[in-house]
Design a protein around this motif. Structure first.
Motif, PDB file in Angstrom:
ATOM      1  N   PHE A 228      -9.414  -3.070   1.901  1.00 33.84           N
ATOM      2  CA  PHE A 228      -8.653  -3.278   0.666  1.00 33.84           C
ATOM      3  C   PHE A 228      -8.678  -4.701   0.127  1.00 33.84           C
ATOM      4  CE2 PHE A 228      -5.419   0.291   1.732  1.00 33.84           C
ATOM      5  CZ  PHE A 228      -6.371   1.229   1.409  1.00 33.84           C
TER       6      PHE A 228
ATOM      7  N   ARG B 137      -7.674   7.193  -6.184  1.00 38.99           N
ATOM      8  CA  ARG B 137      -6.511   7.793  -5.526  1.00 38.99           C
ATOM      9  C   ARG B 137      -5.332   7.969  -6.482  1.00 38.99           C
ATOM     10  NH1 ARG B 137      -5.650   4.737   0.197  1.00 38.99           N
ATOM     11  NH2 ARG B 137      -4.796   3.061  -1.077  1.00 38.99           N
TER      12      ARG B 137
ATOM     13  N   ARG C  65       1.960  13.149  11.194  1.00 37.08           N
ATOM     14  CA  ARG C  65       0.579  12.952  10.782  1.00 37.08           C
ATOM     15  C   ARG C  65       0.290  11.492  11.151  1.00 37.08           C
ATOM     16  NH1 ARG C  65      -1.622   8.944   7.118  1.00 37.08           N
ATOM     17  NH2 ARG C  65      -3.522   9.751   6.232  1.00 37.08           N
TER      18      ARG C  65
ATOM     19  N   GLN D 132      -1.295  -6.059   5.754  1.00 44.47           N
ATOM     20  CA  GLN D 132      -1.257  -4.976   6.754  1.00 44.47           C
ATOM     21  C   GLN D 132      -1.947  -5.431   8.058  1.00 44.47           C
ATOM     22  OE1 GLN D 132      -3.101  -2.351   3.683  1.00 44.47           O
ATOM     23  NE2 GLN D 132      -1.663  -0.793   4.395  1.00 44.47           N
TER      24      GLN D 132
ATOM     25  N   ARG E  96      -1.830  10.721  -7.585  1.00 49.00           N
ATOM     26  CA  ARG E  96      -0.491  10.184  -7.327  1.00 49.00           C
ATOM     27  C   ARG E  96       0.391  10.182  -8.565  1.00 49.00           C
ATOM     28  NH1 ARG E  96      -2.039   4.995  -3.393  1.00 49.00           N
ATOM     29  NH2 ARG E  96      -3.013   6.255  -1.753  1.00 49.00           N
TER      30      ARG E  96
ATOM     31  N   ASP F 274      -1.781   8.191  10.833  1.00 58.75           N
ATOM     32  CA  ASP F 274      -2.679   7.419   9.977  1.00 58.75           C
ATOM     33  C   ASP F 274      -3.768   6.727  10.799  1.00 58.75           C
ATOM     34  OD1 ASP F 274      -2.864   6.390   7.181  1.00 58.75           O
ATOM     35  OD2 ASP F 274      -2.668   4.465   8.187  1.00 58.75           O
ATOM     36  N   VAL F 275      -5.004   6.794  10.341  1.00 61.18           N
ATOM     37  CA  VAL F 275      -6.172   6.168  11.004  1.00 61.18           C
ATOM     38  C   VAL F 275      -5.983   5.984  12.512  1.00 61.18           C
ATOM     39  CG1 VAL F 275      -7.265   5.090   8.999  1.00 61.18           C
ATOM     40  CG2 VAL F 275      -5.444   3.853  10.154  1.00 61.18           C
TER      41      VAL F 275
ATOM     42  N   HIS G 240      -3.201  12.265  -0.840  1.00 65.22           N
ATOM     43  CA  HIS G 240      -2.864  11.027  -1.554  1.00 65.22           C
ATOM     44  C   HIS G 240      -4.029  10.031  -1.579  1.00 65.22           C
ATOM     45  CE1 HIS G 240      -2.488  10.179   2.625  1.00 65.22           C
ATOM     46  NE2 HIS G 240      -2.425   8.885   2.374  1.00 65.22           N
ATOM     47  N   ASP G 241      -5.079  10.282  -0.802  1.00 66.60           N
ATOM     48  CA  ASP G 241      -6.248   9.403  -0.823  1.00 66.60           C
ATOM     49  C   ASP G 241      -7.387  10.003  -1.631  1.00 66.60           C
ATOM     50  OD1 ASP G 241      -5.059   7.500   0.815  1.00 66.60           O
ATOM     51  OD2 ASP G 241      -5.719   8.512   2.641  1.00 66.60           O
TER      52      ASP G 241
ATOM     53  N   GLU H  88      -5.307  11.571  11.308  1.00 65.54           N
ATOM     54  CA  GLU H  88      -6.302  11.268  10.283  1.00 65.54           C
ATOM     55  C   GLU H  88      -7.410  10.529  11.019  1.00 65.54           C
ATOM     56  OE1 GLU H  88      -6.822   8.702   6.171  1.00 65.54           O
ATOM     57  OE2 GLU H  88      -5.869   7.827   7.917  1.00 65.54           O
TER      58      GLU H  88
ATOM     59  N   HIS I 199      -1.370  -0.504  12.045  1.00 66.16           N
ATOM     60  CA  HIS I 199      -0.966  -1.787  11.464  1.00 66.16           C
ATOM     61  C   HIS I 199       0.469  -1.694  10.990  1.00 66.16           C
ATOM     62  CE1 HIS I 199      -3.124   0.838   8.577  1.00 66.16           C
ATOM     63  NE2 HIS I 199      -2.090   0.597   7.807  1.00 66.16           N
TER      64      HIS I 199
ATOM     65  N   ASP J  97       0.863  -1.193   0.000  1.00 69.10           N
ATOM     66  CA  ASP J  97       0.000   0.000   0.000  1.00 69.10           C
ATOM     67  C   ASP J  97       0.902   1.248   0.000  1.00 69.10           C
ATOM     68  OD1 ASP J  97      -2.177   1.713   0.263  1.00 69.10           O
ATOM     69  OD2 ASP J  97      -2.403   1.390   2.416  1.00 69.10           O
TER      70      ASP J  97
ATOM     71  N   TYR K 194       2.314   2.439   3.372  1.00 68.02           N
ATOM     72  CA  TYR K 194       1.430   2.351   4.549  1.00 68.02           C
ATOM     73  C   TYR K 194       1.439   0.927   5.121  1.00 68.02           C
ATOM     74  CZ  TYR K 194       0.017   7.134   4.127  1.00 68.02           C
ATOM     75  OH  TYR K 194       0.042   8.504   4.106  1.00 68.02           O
TER      76      TYR K 194
ATOM     77  N   PHE L 260      -7.061  -3.312   6.747  1.00 73.58           N
ATOM     78  CA  PHE L 260      -6.700  -2.937   5.366  1.00 73.58           C
ATOM     79  C   PHE L 260      -6.291  -4.231   4.641  1.00 73.58           C
ATOM     80  CE2 PHE L 260      -6.764   0.892   7.833  1.00 73.58           C
ATOM     81  CZ  PHE L 260      -7.432   1.753   6.991  1.00 73.58           C
TER      82      PHE L 260
ATOM     83  N   VAL M 120       2.280   5.319  10.974  1.00 75.66           N
ATOM     84  CA  VAL M 120       1.277   4.299  10.660  1.00 75.66           C
ATOM     85  C   VAL M 120       1.284   3.303  11.822  1.00 75.66           C
ATOM     86  CG1 VAL M 120       0.411   2.707   8.908  1.00 75.66           C
ATOM     87  CG2 VAL M 120       1.866   4.628   8.237  1.00 75.66           C
TER      88      VAL M 120
HETATM   89  C1  GLC Z   1      -4.899   5.901   5.531  1.00 75.69           C
HETATM   90  C2  GLC Z   1      -3.951   6.389   4.466  1.00 75.69           C
HETATM   91  C3  GLC Z   1      -4.147   5.564   3.243  1.00 75.69           C
HETATM   92  C4  GLC Z   1      -3.824   4.143   3.560  1.00 75.69           C
HETATM   93  C5  GLC Z   1      -4.642   3.640   4.743  1.00 75.69           C
HETATM   94  C6  GLC Z   1      -4.050   2.392   5.297  1.00 75.69           C
HETATM   95  O1  GLC Z   1      -6.214   6.133   5.210  1.00 75.69           O
HETATM   96  O2  GLC Z   1      -4.119   7.742   4.250  1.00 75.69           O
HETATM   97  O3  GLC Z   1      -3.362   6.011   2.169  1.00 75.69           O
HETATM   98  O4  GLC Z   1      -4.060   3.351   2.443  1.00 75.69           O
HETATM   99  O5  GLC Z   1      -4.675   4.561   5.803  1.00 75.69           O
HETATM  100  O6  GLC Z   1      -2.850   2.664   5.947  1.00 75.69           O
END
Ligand code: GLC
Length: 600
Positions: free
Chosen positions: A189, A461, A244, A214, A465, A246-247, A374-375, A300, A149, A106, A109, A210, A146
């Motif tokens: 995903f 997305r 930043r 992951q 990119r 992530d989730v 990026h998303d 996020e 995961h 990913d 990520y 995801f 991140v």
């Molecule tokens: C967040 C990221 C995204 C990624 C996902 C899993 O939403 O912004 O790009 O795919 O988390 O890490």
């Protein structure tokens, strides 16, 4: 009387500007070592001033910015080559998507080593040089954490999957086969959409929100949290200026894995974001690490306003800011996160979202604003108009929106050029796991693939990119090799070199408006008031601070439109606009943006 008012205002502005200059000095990473002490709160009529509220953040997707070694993938040396360009934009902070070791299921990520640099991107020496180069230029660097995961190729997971009694087993979430089928969890995903992956070696399933590469980390295990804090300190001690996250709202889980309550049936993201101890853990992270550094933190978190406050209100001691999805989520078919509504979205809804979030943070906490990342697809395609006639003007209009909100703007690289969606025709062109697996899911379910591909032209997305467009030579000057993702063919005309030469290009407009925001604290801290709420074409609002009142008028449509605002514009002064002859009477040309100063 008039001249007295003028005098008072001039003195106030002077004090304000001096305060700004002083604060910038305090935060100059060259003068004070990185990780400088907490920014003092300036006195005066602006309470709780912070450098991260005043910053403009420029987000770079490193894979697509600049390739220095011809392997078709952007890298850290490439960013170093372009630091003067970044500085020339006038931004303060650069956020880089994950640059850590990763097998790239990913695109970073999925991290296999949190304290090493991804091979494609370079080495730790390159990273140190990048950070030094940024600090020399008074730019701050924010990395991507991140934490929900890791990659299945991380040493912890490699160990954990060896046996049920491995010391790393509890770093992840497992469901042993003898307990029967695990309770339903959906993966965002995975091609089957199943959030549990069977692991034959230990006859059990592991959880992954995801992709199955992951696996979710088990934050209920204190050892995992310690590892995370240690890792954060590693980067902060190097001088990194923030993260930043992530989730971040997904980190805590009820490990009894109860059935998903009916109220969350159509929104798994919401359920995953409702874990029992998420705030406890973010507070612990703050106590253990964040509070010890003057850094910027942005989560996020697709949460509602109420919970957003729990993350960012100063007395909660958690994060500085979060970003939400209410705005960028507009325009999808009901109960679908995959398919865009062909009838689009309504400006009144858009205004409503941004106005409600503004109001909610007017007194407490701090807001953020973004239209691209990026998303997301390119903002000009999604929210403006990318036709030859309107691409430039509408992208400048959207930039005006972002730079005039009471919120820290997150601006996505390439939007300053007005880059637009590439709009792939076939699934084979996509590299993103999300598009590829959603396609498989829809195909397996016998769904409408044409509808999906059409929707992806607007929403995928990968549109955001594609490689950055530097010049009109091969591959837009991004790489001398084969780019990892196709370059948008319009690079022949849409590129930095061409836009540098044009005073009125989106690039030069972006530079002007960033400077303008910095020179006008009213745009950062001033009160926001929405006008002409029901207008489906024009977004009109005022910003007010210390007797200064600015009116921002944005036409979101390709037809002329009138703002019905009941204000006397006869003595208003145009400060900035995206047309050579800006409107002064509230009658706006297609996609016109204008900032007026209202007379007192
Ligand atoms: C967040 C990221 C995204 C990624 C996902 C899993 O939403 O912004 O790009 O795919 O988390 O890490």
């Amino acid at each position: 009387m008039v001249s007295l008012k003028f005098y008072v205002r001039a003195v106030l502005s002077l004090i304000l500007l001096t305060m700004l200059a002083c604060q910038n000095q305090v935060n100059n990473p060259n003068q004070t070592p990185v990780n400088n002490p907490q920014t003092p709160t300036a006195a005066g009529d602006i309470p709780n001033r912070k450098w991260w509220k005043e910053a403009v953040v420029y987000q770079i997707y490193p894979r697509s910015f600049k390739d220095s070694n011809g392997d078709g993938v952007g890298d850290l040396r490439g960013i170093i080559e372009k630091l003067d360009y970044i500085k020339s934009l006038g931004v303060d902070v650069v956020w880089l998507n994950p640059i850590f070791a990763s097998p790239n299921d990913d695109n970073g990520y999925d991290i296999s080593d949190y304290e090493a640099i991804m091979k494609d991107f370079g080495t730790m020496a390159d990273f140190d040089a990048l950070l030094a180069g940024m600090h020399e230029r008074k730019l701050k660097l924010v990395l991507d954490l991140v934490a929900n995961h890791s990659s299945d190729e991380h040493r912890w997971f490699q160990e954990a999957r060896k046996s049920r009694d491995n010391p790393y087993r509890d770093y992840y979430h497992w469901w042993n086969e003898e307990k029967g089928t695990p309770p339903k969890r959906v993966s965002f995903f995975d091609d089957k959409g199943d959030g549990w992956q069977y692991e034959p070696n230990t006859k059990s399933y592991y959880l992954h929100y995801f992709s199955d590469k992951q696996p979710d980390l088990n934050w209920e295990n204190p050892k995992v949290r310690e590892e995370m804090y240690k890792m954060l300190k590693f980067w902060f001690d190097k001088g990194v200026d923030g993260f930043r996250m992530d989730v971040i709202h997904f980190i805590s889980k009820d490990t009894t894995f109860p059935p998903i309550p009916a109220e969350f049936k159509d929104d798994y993201g919401k359920f995953y974001g409702s874990g029992p101890k998420k705030h406890e853990y973010v507070q612990e992270m703050n106590r253990e690490v964040l509070s010890k550094y003057d850094v910027m933190t942005i989560g996020e978190a697709g949460v509602g306003m109420e919970d957003a406050h729990n993350y960012v209100d100063a007395d909660r001691q958690e994060l500085n800011m979060i970003y939400h999805f209410e705005g960028v989520g507009l325009g999808y078919l009901p109960n679908s996160k995959k398919i865009i509504d062909p009838n689009g979205w309504k400006l009144t809804d858009f205004k409503d979202v941004y106005s409600r979030w503004d109001a909610s943070f007017a007194e407490k906490g701090w807001n953020t604003v973004y239209l691209g990342n990026h998303d997301q697809p390119r903002m000009v395609t999604r929210w403006g108009n990318d036709s030859a006639e309107f691409r430039e003007v509408s992208s400048k209009m959207l930039t005006t929106f972002l730079m005039t909100q009471r919120a820290t703007p997150y601006y996505y690289f390439g939007d300053e050029l007005g880059m637009n969606n590439i709009k792939f025709d076939q699934i084979e062109d996509y590299k993103d796991i999300e598009s590829i697996n959603w396609y498989k899911q829809i195909k397996d379910a016998g769904g409408d693939l044409k509808q999906f591909l059409d929707s992806q032209k607007i929403a995928a997305r990968d549109n955001g990119r594609t490689p950055f467009q530097w010049e009109n030579s091969a591959n837009a000057g991004f790489t001398s090799g084969t780019p990892w993702l196709k370059v948008n063919p319009n690079y022949q005309t849409v590129n930095v070199a061409a836009e540098e030469k044009d005073e009125n290009s989106p690039l030069n407009y972006f530079r002007r408006i960033v400077k303008f925001r910095k020179e006008n604290p009213v745009l950062i801290y001033g009160k926001y008031t929405l006008l002409d709420k029901a207008n489906e074409s024009v977004y009109a609002y005022t910003r007010e601070l210390s007797g200064k009142k600015l009116l921002i008028l944005l036409n979101f449509k390709e037809k002329e439109a009138v703002a019905d605002i009941n204000l006397d514009l006869s003595r208003a002064k145009v400060l900035l606009g995206n047309y050579a002859a800006p409107s002064t009477d509230g009658k706006l040309k297609p996609y016109e943006a204008v900032i007026l100063e209202l007379a007192n």
